[in-house]
Motif scaffolding. Structure first.
Motif, mmCIF file in Angstrom:
data_model
loop_
_atom_site.group_PDB
_atom_site.id
_atom_site.type_symbol
_atom_site.label_atom_id
_atom_site.label_comp_id
_atom_site.label_asym_id
_atom_site.label_seq_id
_atom_site.Cartn_x
_atom_site.Cartn_y
_atom_site.Cartn_z
ATOM 1 N N MET A 94 -39.290 22.941 24.221
ATOM 2 C CA MET A 94 -39.258 21.605 24.797
ATOM 3 C C MET A 94 -40.522 20.826 24.433
ATOM 4 O O MET A 94 -40.468 19.664 24.032
ATOM 5 N N LEU A 95 -41.671 21.480 24.557
ATOM 6 C CA LEU A 95 -42.936 20.836 24.204
ATOM 7 C C LEU A 95 -42.993 20.508 22.711
ATOM 8 O O LEU A 95 -43.450 19.429 22.320
ATOM 9 N N HIS A 96 -42.500 21.422 21.875
ATOM 10 C CA HIS A 96 -42.454 21.194 20.426
ATOM 11 C C HIS A 96 -41.595 19.968 20.124
ATOM 12 O O HIS A 96 -42.001 19.083 19.354
ATOM 13 N N ALA A 116 -43.246 16.766 21.107
ATOM 14 C CA ALA A 116 -44.291 16.429 20.133
ATOM 15 C C ALA A 116 -43.682 15.846 18.864
ATOM 16 O O ALA A 116 -44.189 14.866 18.311
ATOM 17 N N TYR A 117 -42.587 16.452 18.410
ATOM 18 C CA TYR A 117 -41.920 15.967 17.198
ATOM 19 C C TYR A 117 -41.480 14.508 17.372
ATOM 20 O O TYR A 117 -41.685 13.677 16.481
ATOM 21 N N VAL A 118 -40.882 14.198 18.511
ATOM 22 C CA VAL A 118 -40.428 12.836 18.775
ATOM 23 C C VAL A 118 -41.615 11.872 18.777
ATOM 24 O O VAL A 118 -41.555 10.798 18.167
ATOM 25 N N LEU A 119 -42.689 12.260 19.446
ATOM 26 C CA LEU A 119 -43.887 11.410 19.456
ATOM 27 C C LEU A 119 -44.399 11.167 18.041
ATOM 28 O O LEU A 119 -44.777 10.050 17.692
ATOM 29 N N SER A 120 -44.385 12.212 17.221
ATOM 30 C CA SER A 120 -44.826 12.080 15.838
ATOM 31 C C SER A 120 -43.933 11.115 15.064
ATOM 32 O O SER A 120 -44.428 10.262 14.324
ATOM 33 N N GLU A 176 -51.703 10.931 18.301
ATOM 34 C CA GLU A 176 -52.634 11.588 19.228
ATOM 35 C C GLU A 176 -51.874 12.294 20.349
ATOM 36 O O GLU A 176 -52.213 13.409 20.733
ATOM 37 N N GLU A 177 -50.843 11.642 20.872
ATOM 38 C CA GLU A 177 -50.021 12.262 21.909
ATOM 39 C C GLU A 177 -49.258 13.460 21.349
ATOM 40 O O GLU A 177 -49.109 14.479 22.037
ATOM 41 N N ALA A 178 -48.784 13.328 20.124
ATOM 42 C CA ALA A 178 -48.063 14.435 19.486
ATOM 43 C C ALA A 178 -48.969 15.656 19.348
ATOM 44 O O ALA A 178 -48.540 16.788 19.594
ATOM 45 N N ILE A 179 -50.212 15.430 18.966
ATOM 46 C CA ILE A 179 -51.173 16.533 18.831
ATOM 47 C C ILE A 179 -51.328 17.263 20.165
ATOM 48 O O ILE A 179 -51.301 18.496 20.223
ATOM 49 N N ILE A 180 -51.440 16.510 21.236
ATOM 50 C CA ILE A 180 -51.578 17.117 22.565
ATOM 51 C C ILE A 180 -50.355 17.978 22.878
ATOM 52 O O ILE A 180 -50.480 19.127 23.327
ATOM 53 N N ARG A 181 -49.168 17.455 22.642
ATOM 54 C CA ARG A 181 -47.938 18.203 22.951
ATOM 55 C C ARG A 181 -47.795 19.426 22.046
ATOM 56 O O ARG A 181 -47.384 20.485 22.519
#
Length: 180
Positions: free
Chosen positions: A36-38, A41-45, A51-56
């Motif tokens: 779920m976290l991956h 992060a993918y969606v944010l990317s 920056e948010e993707a990196i955190i996730r």
């Protein structure tokens, strides 16, 4: 969570993001899975929110650091924000977990190029093009183009010409731009 996955599967990233964010608000953070976290992060990317993707991605790796794709994707995002040294280490972790993952080698090449370590970048791209690729022909041609550009940059014009010849059958526009 259904909304998140529906948006993700249909490449409607704003819908997916809304679903992931609603889900995160409703559940305890300890119940969030690596997958779920991956995916979050993918969606944010994909939305350019690096920056948010990196955190996730880092949260996903803290939950389970054994997913080579998560390491590789994090490396790709780190490249986009020009954190090349961290990207190299991240991509190498992915490669240690799955040495035949072409995407990690491609991101590694880009990170080395960002550091102006051209010979290492060439070696990484050569490895990427030698492996089976899970992506489309266009993704594969991007590795070839990067390799060709590095050959031009390092004065290896004959090798660049051979790369352009290979690219011709994969992506004529990329071959044409490399020849310029």
């Amino acid at each position: 969570l259904c909304l998140a996955h529906a948006g993700l599967n249909s490449n409607q990233y704003q819908v997916a993001l809304r679903g992931f964010e609603e889900y995160r608000r409703r559940v305890n953070a300890t119940s969030l899975t690596q997958a779920m976290l991956h995916n979050h992060a993918y969606v944010l990317s994909e939305l350019g929110r690096y920056e948010e993707a990196i955190i996730r991605y880092k949260e996903a790796l803290a939950a389970d650091g054994s997913n080579h794709i998560t390491w590789s994707n994090l490396g790709g995002v780190l490249v986009k924000v020009q954190l090349y040294e961290e990207a190299v280490e991240t991509c190498l972790t992915s490669i240690r977990q799955r040495p035949d993952y072409a995407e990690a080698w491609g991101s590694l090449g880009t990170a080395y190029r960002g550091l102006r370590q051209y010979e290492q970048a060439i070696a990484a791209y050569e490895e990427a093009i030698s492996l089976p690729n899970d992506n489309s022909n266009n993704a594969r041609s991007a590795y070839w183009r990067q390799l060709g550009e590095l050959f031009v940059l390092t004065g290896q014009k004959e090798k660049a010409q051979r790369v352009a010849d290979v690219l011709e059958s994969m992506n004529r526009e990329m071959a044409k731009s490399l020849r310029k």
